[in-house]
Scaffold this motif. Structure first.
Motif, mmCIF file in Angstrom:
data_model
loop_
_atom_site.group_PDB
_atom_site.id
_atom_site.type_symbol
_atom_site.label_atom_id
_atom_site.label_comp_id
_atom_site.label_asym_id
_atom_site.label_seq_id
_atom_site.Cartn_x
_atom_site.Cartn_y
_atom_site.Cartn_z
ATOM 1 N N ALA A 53 0.822 -1.213 0.000
ATOM 2 C CA ALA A 53 0.000 0.000 0.000
ATOM 3 C C ALA A 53 0.855 1.262 0.000
ATOM 4 O O ALA A 53 0.415 2.305 -0.479
ATOM 5 C CB ALA A 53 -0.928 -0.006 1.222
ATOM 6 N N GLN A 57 0.022 5.222 -1.096
ATOM 7 C CA GLN A 57 -0.164 6.242 -0.065
ATOM 8 C C GLN A 57 0.813 7.382 -0.308
ATOM 9 O O GLN A 57 0.482 8.553 -0.137
ATOM 10 C CB GLN A 57 0.063 5.629 1.320
ATOM 11 C CG GLN A 57 -1.044 4.669 1.701
ATOM 12 C CD GLN A 57 -0.674 3.814 2.882
ATOM 13 O OE1 GLN A 57 0.495 3.520 3.112
ATOM 14 N NE2 GLN A 57 -1.661 3.386 3.632
ATOM 15 N N ALA A 60 -0.258 9.428 -3.315
ATOM 16 C CA ALA A 60 -1.422 10.276 -3.057
ATOM 17 C C ALA A 60 -1.007 11.663 -2.590
ATOM 18 O O ALA A 60 -1.677 12.651 -2.882
ATOM 19 C CB ALA A 60 -2.319 9.613 -2.017
ATOM 20 N N ARG A 132 1.751 12.587 4.148
ATOM 21 C CA ARG A 132 0.473 13.256 4.396
ATOM 22 C C ARG A 132 -0.681 12.521 3.737
ATOM 23 O O ARG A 132 -1.279 13.001 2.799
ATOM 24 C CB ARG A 132 0.513 14.694 3.894
ATOM 25 C CG ARG A 132 1.494 15.567 4.603
ATOM 26 C CD ARG A 132 0.887 16.873 4.976
ATOM 27 N NE ARG A 132 0.019 16.721 6.115
ATOM 28 C CZ ARG A 132 0.383 16.961 7.355
ATOM 29 N NH1 ARG A 132 1.579 17.352 7.629
ATOM 30 N NH2 ARG A 132 -0.461 16.814 8.337
ATOM 31 N N ASP A 134 -4.397 10.875 4.311
ATOM 32 C CA ASP A 134 -5.520 10.911 5.244
ATOM 33 C C ASP A 134 -5.982 9.490 5.502
ATOM 34 O O ASP A 134 -6.685 8.907 4.691
ATOM 35 C CB ASP A 134 -6.683 11.712 4.643
ATOM 36 C CG ASP A 134 -6.483 13.190 4.836
ATOM 37 O OD1 ASP A 134 -5.562 13.547 5.583
ATOM 38 O OD2 ASP A 134 -7.238 13.978 4.256
ATOM 39 N N LEU A 135 -5.565 8.926 6.623
ATOM 40 C CA LEU A 135 -5.967 7.551 6.889
ATOM 41 C C LEU A 135 -7.421 7.519 7.331
ATOM 42 O O LEU A 135 -8.220 6.755 6.844
ATOM 43 C CB LEU A 135 -5.066 6.934 7.948
ATOM 44 C CG LEU A 135 -3.599 6.802 7.540
ATOM 45 C CD1 LEU A 135 -2.815 6.113 8.606
ATOM 46 C CD2 LEU A 135 -3.481 6.039 6.237
ATOM 47 N N THR B 21 -6.354 5.279 -4.162
ATOM 48 C CA THR B 21 -5.464 6.406 -3.909
ATOM 49 C C THR B 21 -6.267 7.639 -3.511
ATOM 50 O O THR B 21 -5.886 8.371 -2.596
ATOM 51 C CB THR B 21 -4.609 6.696 -5.156
ATOM 52 O OG1 THR B 21 -4.051 5.460 -5.598
ATOM 53 C CG2 THR B 21 -3.493 7.654 -4.848
ATOM 54 N N VAL B 24 -7.013 8.236 0.152
ATOM 55 C CA VAL B 24 -6.034 8.744 1.114
ATOM 56 C C VAL B 24 -5.382 10.050 0.674
ATOM 57 O O VAL B 24 -4.499 10.546 1.366
ATOM 58 C CB VAL B 24 -4.937 7.696 1.417
ATOM 59 C CG1 VAL B 24 -5.532 6.525 2.150
ATOM 60 C CG2 VAL B 24 -4.214 7.254 0.173
ATOM 61 N N VAL B 25 -5.815 10.626 -0.465
ATOM 62 C CA VAL B 25 -5.243 11.906 -0.885
ATOM 63 C C VAL B 25 -5.510 12.949 0.200
ATOM 64 O O VAL B 25 -6.637 13.065 0.675
ATOM 65 C CB VAL B 25 -5.863 12.373 -2.218
ATOM 66 C CG1 VAL B 25 -5.618 13.842 -2.448
ATOM 67 C CG2 VAL B 25 -5.290 11.582 -3.363
ATOM 68 N N PRO B 26 -4.475 13.653 0.636
ATOM 69 C CA PRO B 26 -4.703 14.629 1.700
ATOM 70 C C PRO B 26 -5.594 15.775 1.238
ATOM 71 O O PRO B 26 -5.387 16.345 0.173
ATOM 72 C CB PRO B 26 -3.290 15.118 2.045
ATOM 73 C CG PRO B 26 -2.451 14.782 0.887
ATOM 74 C CD PRO B 26 -3.072 13.591 0.227
ATOM 75 N N LEU B 27 -6.598 16.089 2.046
ATOM 76 C CA LEU B 27 -7.514 17.181 1.748
ATOM 77 C C LEU B 27 -7.576 18.077 2.980
ATOM 78 O O LEU B 27 -7.345 17.616 4.092
ATOM 79 C CB LEU B 27 -8.911 16.637 1.447
ATOM 80 C CG LEU B 27 -9.101 15.832 0.168
ATOM 81 C CD1 LEU B 27 -10.508 15.281 0.116
ATOM 82 C CD2 LEU B 27 -8.839 16.684 -1.052
ATOM 83 N N ALA B 32 -11.987 16.742 3.930
ATOM 84 C CA ALA B 32 -11.679 15.354 4.266
ATOM 85 C C ALA B 32 -12.872 14.692 4.938
ATOM 86 O O ALA B 32 -13.099 13.495 4.774
ATOM 87 C CB ALA B 32 -10.449 15.304 5.180
ATOM 88 N N ARG B 35 -15.386 13.676 2.244
ATOM 89 C CA ARG B 35 -14.880 12.850 1.143
ATOM 90 C C ARG B 35 -15.769 11.619 0.957
ATOM 91 O O ARG B 35 -15.988 10.852 1.893
ATOM 92 C CB ARG B 35 -13.458 12.405 1.482
ATOM 93 C CG ARG B 35 -12.811 11.554 0.433
ATOM 94 C CD ARG B 35 -11.742 10.659 1.028
ATOM 95 N NE ARG B 35 -10.815 11.385 1.881
ATOM 96 C CZ ARG B 35 -9.627 11.823 1.476
ATOM 97 N NH1 ARG B 35 -9.230 11.609 0.269
ATOM 98 N NH2 ARG B 35 -8.847 12.456 2.308
ATOM 99 N N PHE B 69 -5.021 -0.012 3.337
ATOM 100 C CA PHE B 69 -4.689 1.383 3.051
ATOM 101 C C PHE B 69 -4.946 2.267 4.254
ATOM 102 O O PHE B 69 -4.162 3.142 4.576
ATOM 103 C CB PHE B 69 -5.546 1.884 1.884
ATOM 104 C CG PHE B 69 -4.799 1.943 0.593
ATOM 105 C CD1 PHE B 69 -4.236 0.804 0.087
ATOM 106 C CD2 PHE B 69 -4.664 3.127 -0.096
ATOM 107 C CE1 PHE B 69 -3.534 0.845 -1.094
ATOM 108 C CE2 PHE B 69 -3.960 3.178 -1.279
ATOM 109 C CZ PHE B 69 -3.405 2.028 -1.781
ATOM 110 N N ARG B 70 -6.083 2.060 4.879
ATOM 111 C CA ARG B 70 -6.451 2.957 5.965
ATOM 112 C C ARG B 70 -5.995 2.453 7.317
ATOM 113 O O ARG B 70 -6.177 3.133 8.319
ATOM 114 C CB ARG B 70 -7.961 3.176 5.966
ATOM 115 C CG ARG B 70 -8.415 3.918 4.731
ATOM 116 C CD ARG B 70 -9.871 4.149 4.722
ATOM 117 N NE ARG B 70 -10.332 4.874 5.896
ATOM 118 C CZ ARG B 70 -11.604 5.045 6.199
ATOM 119 N NH1 ARG B 70 -12.521 4.529 5.430
ATOM 120 N NH2 ARG B 70 -11.959 5.711 7.253
#
Lengths: 298, 159
Positions: A53, A57, A60, A132, A134-135, B21, B24-27, B32, B35, B69-70
């Protein structure tokens, strides 16, 4: 939206959606969750998944990182000069404090030797960059780009220039997940620097806020009191700044105080953090009356 | 490239990776929170409109990838996605004949079910997130549906 299927294969209602595969996959998921919930059974699988992953990540956040990189590169001369002057001033101030620190450390060592207790200072640190990604917006966790290949271990303390950030909750070979002290599942044993009262600071889920829910009405605590880590539990090195008390509410009807604090560490702003190694042998000479349960990540 | 209501596996793979992807893209903070669950949307999209390209196993592996991923409990999203993919596959023939608004309502219900299963497992496993704002991504996701359906219609007619 009604369309005809040009495909000649028979498409009977319910054919690809039989109950058996659903049942099998659902049971498999539940089995996975149970095994995963009882920690460590799936550690190897998790590690491999984290390796797979990580590139995504990382990808992203790449555009954002590239944008900040570009901004840095295009930084104006005057801004750089101003920053340089500020850093030089900071450096001078820190050097002055360090001069005093050397003497103090020497004295501290001597006194601790006399008391037969080991000093637990940070011996080694590793800079880890925060990816960075966002999990989960409801959990205060961040991903860093160092893992077990760099010697990072579960439960390792993470700090930044201002104070304690959190601890490593999960380690993969090339990445690690750090749970911040503001996560609602996290608690850190702290000490009020002014009075020496020990208590526990728990996360609230908001990055600028900690709560100290277990202080009795009789406790001596005031707004602006400094919170430092007490080192109980052995996860965090003792004596490092954690935060500052911002609100003390004394409601005589309740047995405990409502105390809020703001963490020093830039939990949502840090570009990088320090993962630290320290000698975690705990020799506490006196018994601790307000014995605190160990800081727990899960 | 495209046969009937199926997409080539390369497109499915690209779409899946993009969805993962995008998760998890930072917002910035408030964005966020709103999302949409892109992976659930893609799974529903493929199950309702291109059932030949994928199946339950696909939904399950996407869920597992999302869990990895999370960094949440392994199997959590997998269970939720398998469940909604199964329902979507069962209903797809009716749903595809319905007008867009009703389709969106079905997608809303399925996304809600997805979120509910995750919410429930969160609670059972001792990490409850009871903030009401976690449900925000359900209507946002459903609002994305008309656009997604239109994009799909264009993709297939062009082929």
């Amino acid at each position: 939206m009604s369309r005809h299927d040009p495909d000649a294969r028979p498409l009977l209602l319910g054919e690809p959606a039989r109950g058996l595969p659903l049942l099998a996959l659902a049971l498999l998921s539940i089995g996975l969750m149970v095994v995963d919930h009882r920690q460590h059974h799936l550690a190897v699988v998790r590690q491999w998944l984290s390796v797979a992953a990580f590139p995504f990540q990382w990808a992203a956040q790449a555009p954002l990182a590239a944008w900040t990189g570009l901004q840095d590169r295009l930084a104006t001369r005057s801004r750089l000069e101003a920053e340089n002057i500020r850093l030089a001033a900071d450096n001078l101030a820190l050097r002055l404090r360090l001069m005093r620190f050397a003497a103090l450390e020497q004295e501290n060592h001597r006194l601790r030797a006399a008391r037969d207790s080991s000093s637990r200072i940070v011996q080694r640190s590793l800079i880890a960059e925060i990816v960075r990604a966002d999990l989960d917006p409801f959990r205060q966790r961040v991903l860093v780009n160092k893992g077990s290949r760099n010697g990072v271990f579960r439960g390792q303390a993470a700090i930044d220039a201002a104070g304690i950030v959190g601890q490593v909750a999960r380690v993969g070979p090339v990445s690690a997940e750090v749970i911040l002290i503001s996560d609602p599942m996290h608690s850190i044993p702290v000490q009020l620097n002014r009075t020496g009262v020990r208590t526990i600071a728990v996360g609230t889920g908001r990055s600028g806020e900690l709560a100290l829910p277990w202080l009795p009405q009789s406790a001596d605590v005031e707004v602006d009191d400094l919170l430092v880590s007490s080192g109980l539990g052995g996860v965090f090195p003792p004596g490092y700044p954690v935060g500052r008390v911002t609100r003390v509410e004394r409601d005589p009807a309740r047995p405990l105080l409502a105390v809020d604090a703001v963490p020093f560490a830039g939990l949502d702003r840090d570009p990088e953090i320090l993962l630290v190694w320290f000698d975690s042998v705990i020799v506490e000479p006196e018994p601790v009356p307000t014995a605190a349960p160990a800081a727990a990540a899960e | 490239m495209i046969s009937g209501s199926g997409l080539s596996w390369t497109r499915v793979a690209a779409l899946s990776l993009a969805a993962l992807t995008a998760t998890v893209v930072p917002l910035p903070g408030w964005l966020a929170l709103a999302r949409p669950d892109f992976v659930a949307l893609v799974v529903l999209w493929l199950a309702l409109l291109a059932p030949r390209s994928t199946g339950l196993l696909y939904a399950w592996s996407m869920g597992l990838a999302l869990d990895a991923f999370r960094g949440v409990l392994l199997g959590q999203h997998a269970l939720a996605l398998v469940l909604i993919a199964w329902i979507a596959l069962r209903l797809r023939l009716q749903v595809r004949a319905w007008p867009l608004l009703q389709q969106t309502a079905v997608v809303f219900a399925l996304l809600w079910l997805d979120e509910f299963v995750i919410f429930w497992i969160d609670g059972v496993s001792g990490h409850p997130v009871t903030d009401w704002i976690r449900w925000l991504r359900v209507p946002v996701g459903a609002a994305c549906w008309p656009l997604a359906a239109r994009v799909f219609a264009r993709t297939t007619t062009r082929g």
